[in-house]
Design a protein around this motif. Structure first.
Motif, PDB file in Angstrom:
ATOM      1  N   ASP A 193       0.841  -1.201   0.000  1.00 51.18           N
ATOM      2  CA  ASP A 193       0.000   0.000   0.000  1.00 51.18           C
ATOM      3  C   ASP A 193       0.876   1.252   0.000  1.00 51.18           C
ATOM      4  O   ASP A 193       2.092   1.176   0.177  1.00 51.18           O
ATOM      5  CB  ASP A 193      -0.907   0.010   1.233  1.00 51.18           C
ATOM      6  CG  ASP A 193      -1.870  -1.169   1.239  1.00 51.18           C
ATOM      7  OD1 ASP A 193      -2.343  -1.544   0.144  1.00 51.18           O
ATOM      8  OD2 ASP A 193      -2.130  -1.713   2.322  1.00 51.18           O
ATOM      9  N   SER A 194       0.263   2.375  -0.178  1.00 52.71           N
ATOM     10  CA  SER A 194       0.994   3.645  -0.178  1.00 52.71           C
ATOM     11  C   SER A 194       1.650   3.863   1.194  1.00 52.71           C
ATOM     12  O   SER A 194       1.053   3.584   2.237  1.00 52.71           O
ATOM     13  CB  SER A 194       0.035   4.788  -0.503  1.00 52.71           C
ATOM     14  OG  SER A 194       0.727   6.020  -0.533  1.00 52.71           O
ATOM     15  N   THR A 222       2.759   5.721   4.408  1.00 51.47           N
ATOM     16  CA  THR A 222       2.164   6.824   5.159  1.00 51.47           C
ATOM     17  C   THR A 222       3.045   7.204   6.350  1.00 51.47           C
ATOM     18  O   THR A 222       4.000   6.505   6.698  1.00 51.47           O
ATOM     19  CB  THR A 222       0.760   6.450   5.671  1.00 51.47           C
ATOM     20  OG1 THR A 222       0.891   5.377   6.627  1.00 51.47           O
ATOM     21  CG2 THR A 222      -0.137   6.000   4.537  1.00 51.47           C
ATOM     22  N   SER A 264       4.157   4.019  -3.904  1.00 47.11           N
ATOM     23  CA  SER A 264       3.717   5.405  -3.767  1.00 47.11           C
ATOM     24  C   SER A 264       3.860   5.886  -2.321  1.00 47.11           C
ATOM     25  O   SER A 264       3.931   5.099  -1.381  1.00 47.11           O
ATOM     26  CB  SER A 264       2.263   5.535  -4.223  1.00 47.11           C
ATOM     27  OG  SER A 264       1.421   4.703  -3.423  1.00 47.11           O
ATOM     28  N   SER A 301       2.411   8.932   0.535  1.00 46.70           N
ATOM     29  CA  SER A 301       1.313   9.870   0.810  1.00 46.70           C
ATOM     30  C   SER A 301       1.836  11.311   0.901  1.00 46.70           C
ATOM     31  O   SER A 301       3.020  11.548   1.143  1.00 46.70           O
ATOM     32  CB  SER A 301       0.613   9.497   2.121  1.00 46.70           C
ATOM     33  OG  SER A 301       1.505   9.686   3.208  1.00 46.70           O
TER      34      SER A 301
END
Length: 513
Positions: free
Chosen positions: A60-61, A63, A97, A99
């Motif tokens: 996941d991105s 953070t 990716s 955030s």
């Protein structure tokens, strides 16, 4: 985090570290993988920290919260390292990716404030923190391969990258600092290693077998599965096809043993899954080019050639190379090989052998070692049942307790696995095979089987030529008998078909009178 995700994270972390070293702008920098502060700490020739880099590879991105743990955080470490290294740069390297709260310093400052950081600490963090860098595993890999092709045209760059990654991993584990100079020295060693590897492959390919990852198509997987669950001896292909049940506790025991010694024995009764466990350990912990299986001849002159070949294999290489030996009945030459190389710190030996061989082998005078005995008990049976039941919903036995009771509350791992897959005991299958030979009055096949089973009881094997002469058989006809017996998973040829032995896992001697 799952084990697979953790392994992926480490590989990409080491890949990025290797990329930074390969493309380093100066020979003066020292690279600490798994450093004091971050995944990669870079230090100049004055002992000052230049960069502290945390490498992340998340599905996941990435953070803000991903940079915190229960006790520490990336941002607290920035404050710590910058207190004595005023010019240090702290950066996050991400394979996915990121955030806005990490790429936008204003938003990052707000998040830090919400975490209780004081304004002066926030200013310190933001002064040393730079925007996260996004990287691609494929691009990093291709960059390194391209650089090696250009600057070191005489080595295979693909093999070199894998070996260099193993070297980076080894350096991280042992906390050995790396420089561009030591990198170039390692590349030279790899060049020597690859040449020696090619040389002995051409001469001793039947003795020193490289274990390599290969693609296995669905048709072959089905054939491998049918043989594996029927009790055929484990091969590396069975593990590559994912047919084994992973025994995490036993794998951890082997890891702990290798942490303090370079020679580890795994012993137990035939049918306790020694070979499967050994192949799984190799597959999980080593890469192509660093793991080999040793199939020793019964001729000592050939064994000396093997020793010379092994000496060339490990010459000058700093990363660990592992040799797997599955000890055959009545062949003690493996001990000479281990004695010869026991003092080589980068050469590891994983050796599996039957319990009866272990009991009569005298060890301890010539080298130190660790040993692990495999004993199949109810708790391991429960673990295996639970693992299998996750993927196989139509097991014959509805619960573990039912399966263990019907199994008889004791036995070998192989027998229990066969029972779960077939609903019958392996002993019954083998007994029925022998009974069928008797019913069909296949006297010659029975004689061959009995000779081999008798030899197996004494942990030995039968010379094919002498057996054929003893029975007064035509060699072509005798081979047809032996082939028929092999098809039933009773017998196998070993050592270039010179000898006959019971298939290591089946133990036909249990049922043949």
């Amino acid at each position: 985090m799952s084990a697979i995700a953790a392994l992926k994270g480490y590989r990409t972390q080491f890949l990025y570290s290797l990329h930074r070293i390969v493309f380093g702008v100066t020979d003066d920098y020292v690279y600490h993988i798994e450093g004091e502060f971050e995944d990669l700490d870079i230090i100049d020739n004055n002992g000052k920290y230049v960069e502290c880099l945390q490498v992340k590879n998340l599905s996941d991105s990435l953070t803000f919260s991903d940079l915190f743990s229960a006790k520490d955080s990336f941002f607290k470490r920035i404050i710590q390292v910058s207190s004595t290294n005023p010019n240090v740069i702290a950066k996050v390297i991400s394979f996915g990716s990121v955030s806005d709260e990490l790429s936008d310093k204003k938003k990052l400052g707000q998040k830090l404030k919400s975490k209780g950081f004081h304004d002066n600490k926030i200013q310190t963090i933001l002064a040393h923190y730079t925007k996260p860098m996004l990287v691609s595993e494929k691009s990093l890999y291709n960059d390194i391969v391209g650089k090696l092709k250009t600057e070191h045209p005489f080595i295979d760059p693909v093999i070199a990258v894998e070996l260099l990654l193993s070297w980076i991993c080894f350096s991280a584990e042992k906390q050995i600092p790396v420089t561009r100079i030591t990198l170039l020295q390692e590349i030279q060693r790899i060049g020597i290693f690859v040449q020696e590897r090619i040389k002995f492959h051409s001469q001793y390919g039947s003795t020193i077998i490289p274990l390599q990852v290969k693609n296995i198509d669905s048709d072959n997987i089905q054939l491998l599965k049918e043989g594996y669950i029927s009790g055929i001896s484990a091969k590396y292909e069975h593990i590559l096809a994912g047919l084994d049940v992973i025994r995490y506790d036993k794998l951890n025991e082997i890891n702990k043993a290798f942490a303090t010694n370079n020679i580890v024995f795994v012993h137990g009764a035939s049918g306790q899954g020694k070979s499967s466990l050994a192949y799984r350990y190799l597959s999980n912990n080593y890469i192509d080019g660093t793991m080999f299986e040793l199939k020793l001849s019964s001729n000592f002159n050939d064994v000396r050639d093997t020793i010379n070949s092994l000496d060339g294999l490990c010459k000058g290489l700093n990363i660990p190379v592992i040799i797997y030996i599955d000890v055959l009945p009545d062949n003690n030459h493996w001990n000479e090989v281990v004695k010869e190389f026991s003092n080589k710190s980068n050469l590891m030996f994983l050796i599996t052998l039957r319990q009866e061989t272990w009991n009569k082998t005298l060890l301890g005078e010539d080298y130190s070692f660790k040993d692990i005995e495999l004993i199949f008990d109810k708790e391991e049976a429960r673990s295996l049942y639970n693992s299998i039941s996750k993927n196989e919903k139509d097991l014959i036995n509805a619960s573990f307790e039912e399966s263990w009771m019907r199994f008889g509350n004791k036995g070998l791992l192989l027998e229990y696995m066969y029972f779960l897959n077939h609903g019958d005991k392996l002993k019954n299958k083998l007994g029925n095979q022998v009974l069928r030979l008797e019913t069909d009055q296949k006297i010659t096949e029975l004689k061959i089987l009995r000779y081999v089973c008798l030899a197996d009881l004494y942990n030995s094997k039968v010379n094919c030529k002498k057996l054929i002469d003893k029975l007064g058989l035509d060699s072509v006809l005798a081979q047809s008998y032996i082939t028929n017996l092999e098809k039933e998973y009773l017998l196998e040829h070993i050592e270039d078909s010179m000898y006959l032995s019971i298939i290591r896992k089946s133990k036909c001697s249990r049922v043949s009178k």
